[in-house]
Write a protein that holds these residues in place. Structure first.
Motif, PDB file in Angstrom:
ATOM      1  N   GLU A  27       8.595 -12.166   3.776  1.00 50.41           N
ATOM      2  CA  GLU A  27       7.782 -11.235   2.920  1.00 50.41           C
ATOM      3  C   GLU A  27       7.216  -9.714   3.357  1.00 50.41           C
ATOM      4  OE1 GLU A  27       3.608 -12.181   0.009  1.00 50.41           O
ATOM      5  OE2 GLU A  27       3.627 -12.665   2.088  1.00 50.41           O
ATOM      6  N   ILE A  29       5.317  -6.093   2.789  1.00 55.44           N
ATOM      7  CA  ILE A  29       4.532  -5.763   1.949  1.00 55.44           C
ATOM      8  C   ILE A  29       4.518  -4.164   2.155  1.00 55.44           C
ATOM      9  CG2 ILE A  29       2.458  -5.984   3.462  1.00 55.44           C
ATOM     10  CD1 ILE A  29       0.484  -5.760   1.048  1.00 55.44           C
ATOM     11  N   GLN A  66      -2.515  -0.642  -1.006  1.00 52.24           N
ATOM     12  CA  GLN A  66      -1.643  -1.428  -0.008  1.00 52.24           C
ATOM     13  C   GLN A  66      -2.482  -1.732   1.353  1.00 52.24           C
ATOM     14  OE1 GLN A  66      -0.392  -0.872   3.202  1.00 52.24           O
ATOM     15  NE2 GLN A  66       1.641  -1.881   3.375  1.00 52.24           N
ATOM     16  N   LEU A  69      -5.152  -4.381   0.458  1.00 53.12           N
ATOM     17  CA  LEU A  69      -4.500  -5.499   0.095  1.00 53.12           C
ATOM     18  C   LEU A  69      -4.003  -6.205   1.485  1.00 53.12           C
ATOM     19  CD1 LEU A  69      -3.537  -8.014  -1.661  1.00 53.12           C
ATOM     20  CD2 LEU A  69      -1.506  -6.894  -2.010  1.00 53.12           C
ATOM     21  N   LEU A  70      -3.698  -5.577   2.315  1.00 50.93           N
ATOM     22  CA  LEU A  70      -3.045  -5.884   3.711  1.00 50.93           C
ATOM     23  C   LEU A  70      -4.404  -6.449   4.480  1.00 50.93           C
ATOM     24  CD1 LEU A  70      -0.864  -6.380   5.797  1.00 50.93           C
ATOM     25  CD2 LEU A  70      -1.081  -3.954   6.492  1.00 50.93           C
ATOM     26  N   ARG A  73      -5.478  -9.738   3.318  1.00 49.44           N
ATOM     27  CA  ARG A  73      -4.613 -10.823   3.616  1.00 49.44           C
ATOM     28  C   ARG A  73      -4.737 -11.345   5.074  1.00 49.44           C
ATOM     29  NH1 ARG A  73       0.445 -11.348   0.473  1.00 49.44           N
ATOM     30  NH2 ARG A  73       1.079 -12.878   2.434  1.00 49.44           N
ATOM     31  N   VAL A  74      -4.717 -10.243   5.833  1.00 49.30           N
ATOM     32  CA  VAL A  74      -5.074 -10.360   7.361  1.00 49.30           C
ATOM     33  C   VAL A  74      -6.290 -11.191   7.673  1.00 49.30           C
ATOM     34  CG1 VAL A  74      -5.109  -9.352   9.533  1.00 49.30           C
ATOM     35  CG2 VAL A  74      -3.506  -8.767   8.133  1.00 49.30           C
ATOM     36  N   LYS A  76      -8.045 -13.183   5.532  1.00 41.19           N
ATOM     37  CA  LYS A  76      -7.873 -14.507   5.075  1.00 41.19           C
ATOM     38  C   LYS A  76      -6.855 -15.447   5.999  1.00 41.19           C
ATOM     39  CE  LYS A  76      -9.123 -13.302   0.193  1.00 41.19           C
ATOM     40  NZ  LYS A  76      -8.337 -13.318  -1.098  1.00 41.19           N
ATOM     41  N   ALA A  78      -3.611 -15.196   6.063  1.00 37.92           N
ATOM     42  CA  ALA A  78      -2.480 -15.186   5.274  1.00 37.92           C
ATOM     43  C   ALA A  78      -1.808 -13.968   5.320  1.00 37.92           C
ATOM     44  CB  ALA A  78      -2.748 -15.801   3.899  1.00 37.92           C
ATOM     45  N   PRO A  79      -1.498 -13.260   6.535  1.00 37.79           N
ATOM     46  CA  PRO A  79      -0.490 -12.101   6.467  1.00 37.79           C
ATOM     47  C   PRO A  79       0.885 -12.212   6.095  1.00 37.79           C
ATOM     48  CG  PRO A  79      -0.773 -12.981   8.805  1.00 37.79           C
ATOM     49  CD  PRO A  79      -1.516 -13.661   7.816  1.00 37.79           C
ATOM     50  N   PRO A  80       1.296 -10.950   5.423  1.00 35.28           N
ATOM     51  CA  PRO A  80       2.693 -11.095   5.418  1.00 35.28           C
ATOM     52  C   PRO A  80       3.418 -11.136   6.571  1.00 35.28           C
ATOM     53  CG  PRO A  80       1.904  -8.908   5.015  1.00 35.28           C
ATOM     54  CD  PRO A  80       0.673  -9.721   5.414  1.00 35.28           C
ATOM     55  N   GLN A 305       3.209 -15.998  12.554  1.00 33.04           N
ATOM     56  CA  GLN A 305       3.516 -16.625  11.433  1.00 33.04           C
ATOM     57  C   GLN A 305       3.352 -18.332  12.159  1.00 33.04           C
ATOM     58  OE1 GLN A 305       2.797 -16.025   8.497  1.00 33.04           O
ATOM     59  NE2 GLN A 305       3.291 -13.882   8.401  1.00 33.04           N
TER      60      GLN A 305
END
Length: 411
Positions: A27, A29, A66, A69-70, A73-74, A76, A78-80, A305
Motif C-alpha cells: 500500500e 500513499i 496526505q 491522513l498519514l 494512520r501512523v 492509529k 495502521a501505517p501504509p 509491518q
C-alpha cells in the motif's frame, strides 16, 4: 475423451503452483494526483509490477491532506507500507523504531555511491541508517524569463547577477511590464530561500540552514539576502498576494511579466502552452547562483509491518532503480536522484539541471531546500520572519537577520 480431458485438467492444476505466484501487495500513499503526476506514478507502478508487486494505490489530493491522513494512520498503528514524504522526514525519523531498516537494500544498491552527500544526509536525517528513499530532484533556483520580452528590453541572455536583473527590471517597469511575477505568501518565502542561496556560499548556506550556525544566520550573507528582497519588493505588482504560483507563471508565458522565480515544476505550464525552451522562454539559474544547484526531493518512508518486509524492500529497490527514476522524472518534470542516470532523452532545461546537479555533487555547490532538513515548526518560524520583513518597510535587513537567528534558537 472426457477422461482424457479431465486428466489433462488435473495435471495442469498440479503444475500451476510451481510457476504462478500471487503478487505481494504494497500500500502506497502519495499526493501525486494531477494528470502529469498520475502518468509519472504509473511508471513506478509498472516497474513494481515487473517485480511481482501489487501496488495498492492511495492517492490523496494535496500534500497537506496526505500529511494529515498519514499522521492519522501512523497514530492509529495502521501505517501504509510506503509513504511519499519530503518536509516531514525529520519528524518521523525521530521515532526510527517505527521505520523499516533500509541498510541491507541500500548496501546492495550502493546508494552511497549514486546519491550525492546532501541527499544522503536528507535520507538519513542525522543517523547512520537510511530512513527514506529519494526518487527525484526538483531544482528550485530557476528564473523563468519570457524570451520575446527580454528581446524587447534589448537583452539576449538571462541576467547573471542581481544588479543585471535590476537594470532589466527597471526597463520592464518603464515598458509597462511586471518585472517579477509573484504568487502568494508561500512563494515570498520560497524566493527568499533562492536569494539567500545566491548571497552565501553553498557551504555557508548549508551550515546556516542545516546546522543553525548563529553567526551565519545573522551574518552578512543573510543580511544581503534581505536587502535583495527589499529591492525585489518594488518590482512586484499589488495583486501578487492573491495569486497562485501557476497564475504568476501564466503572466510570464503571456508576456505580461518579464520573469518569475520558481522551481522546475513550472515547466509544465510552459509545455501545456506549447512553448519551447530557448525559443519562447529561458530557464536560467537564479541571478547570482551561477551553476550552483538548490533542490528539493520527493522520497518514500517505509513503516514496519507485522508481516514480512520483503515486499517493502523490493519496492525500495524499484524506487531507486535507475531506469524507473528516469521514466518517472521524464513524466514528472524532475530529474533522477541518482547521479548515474542517462538523461539524453530529457529536454534542454532538464539536461542542464541534471548536469549542474551532478557537477555540484562533485564540487560541493549543491544544497537541498532547508525544509528537507528542519522541523516544520522552525521552517514556519523563519517564514514568519521573511513575511514580516516583506510587509514591513520599516524593518531593516539587519533586524530581519537577527530574527532568523533567534527563530532558529527558539524552535
Amino acid at each position: 475423451m472426457f477422461r482424457l480431458t479431465f486428466s489433462l485438467a488435473c495435471a495442469a492444476a498440479t503444475l500451476v503452483p510451481h510457476f504462478v505466484h500471487a503478487a505481494e501487495t504494497v500500500e502506497v500513499i502519495h499526493w501525486w494526483t494531477s494528470s502529469s503526476e498520475t502518468a509519472a506514478v504509473a511508471k513506478f507502478k509498472e516497474a513494481a509490477s515487473k517485480r511481482g508487486l501489487a501496488w495498492k494505490d492511495l492517492a490523496v489530493g494535496g500534500g497537506d491532506n496526505q500529511r494529515i491522513l498519514l499522521k492519522a494512520r501512523v497514530g492509529k498503528g495502521a501505517p501504509p507500507d510506503a509513504a511519499q514524504i519530503n518536509a516531514d522526514v525529520r519528524s518521523y525519523a525521530a521515532n526510527r523504531e517505527n521505520l523499516s531498516n533500509l541498510d541491507e537494500v541500500a548496501a546492495k544498491g550502493k546508494w552511497d555511491e549514486v546519491l550525492p552527500e546532501p541527499l544522503r544526509r536528507f535520507a538519513r536525517q542525522g543517523g547512520k541508517s537510511y530512513v527514506a528513499v529519494p526518487v527525484n530532484v526538483h531544482r528550485q533556483n530557476v528564473m523563468w524569463i519570457n524570451a520575446e520580452a527580454l528581446k524587447k528590453l534589448g537583452a539576449t541572455s538571462a541576467p547573471k547577477t542581481w544588479d543585471e536583473f535590476f537594470v532589466l527590471a527597471d526597463k520592464a517597469k518603464a515598458a509597462g511590464m511586471v518585472p517579477l511575477a509573484m504568487g502568494d505568501d508561500i512563494w515570498v518565502n520560497f524566493t527568499f530561500t533562492q536569494v539567500a542561496f545566491t548571497t552565501m556560499k553553498p557551504d555557508e548556506f548549508r551550515r546556516a540552514f542545516y546546522d543553525l550556525d548563529d553567526a551565519l544566520l545573522k551574518g552578512p550573507g543573510v543580511v544581503k539576502a534581505f536587502e535583495v528582497m527589499r529591492k525585489l519588493r518594488g518590482y512586484v505588482d499589488r495583486s501578487a498576494p492573491t495569486r497562485k504560483w501557476n497564475e504568476a507563471t501564466q503572466m510570464v508565458i503571456q508576456g505580461r511579466a518579464l520573469a518569475q522565480v520558481m522551481g522546475d515544476f513550472a515547466k509544465g505550464e510552459f509545455n501545456i502552452a506549447g512553448k519551447k525552451p530557448g525559443v519562447d522562454y529561458l530557464c536560467a539559474a537564479v541571478p547570482g547562483s551561477g551553476r550552483s544547484h538548490l533542490f528539493t526531493s520527493d522520497a518514500f518512508l517505509f513503516f514496519k509491518q507485522p508481516k514480512s518486509s520483503k515486499a517493502q524492500m523490493d519496492l525500495a529497490e524499484v524506487f531507486m532503480d535507475r531506469d524507473a527514476q528516469v521514466a518517472f522524472s521524464q513524466a514528472k518534470g524532475s530529474v533522477p536522484a541518482r547521479m548515474d542516470a542517462d538523461v539524453s532523452g530529457f529536454d534542454e532545461c532538464a539536461r542542464q539541471s541534471y548536469a549542474d546537479f551532478v557537477a555540484g555533487a562533485k564540487d560541493g555547490t549543491i544544497a537541498t531546500s532547508p525544509s528537507l532538513m528542519q522541523t516544520p515548526a522552525r521552517i514556519g518560524a523563519w517564514r514568519d520572519v521573511v513575511l514580516g520583513f516583506w510587509n514591513d518597510p520599516d524593518m531593516t535587513a539587519q533586524q530581519a537577520a537577527a530574527k532568523m537567528a533567534s527563530a532558529a534558537r527558539s524552535n
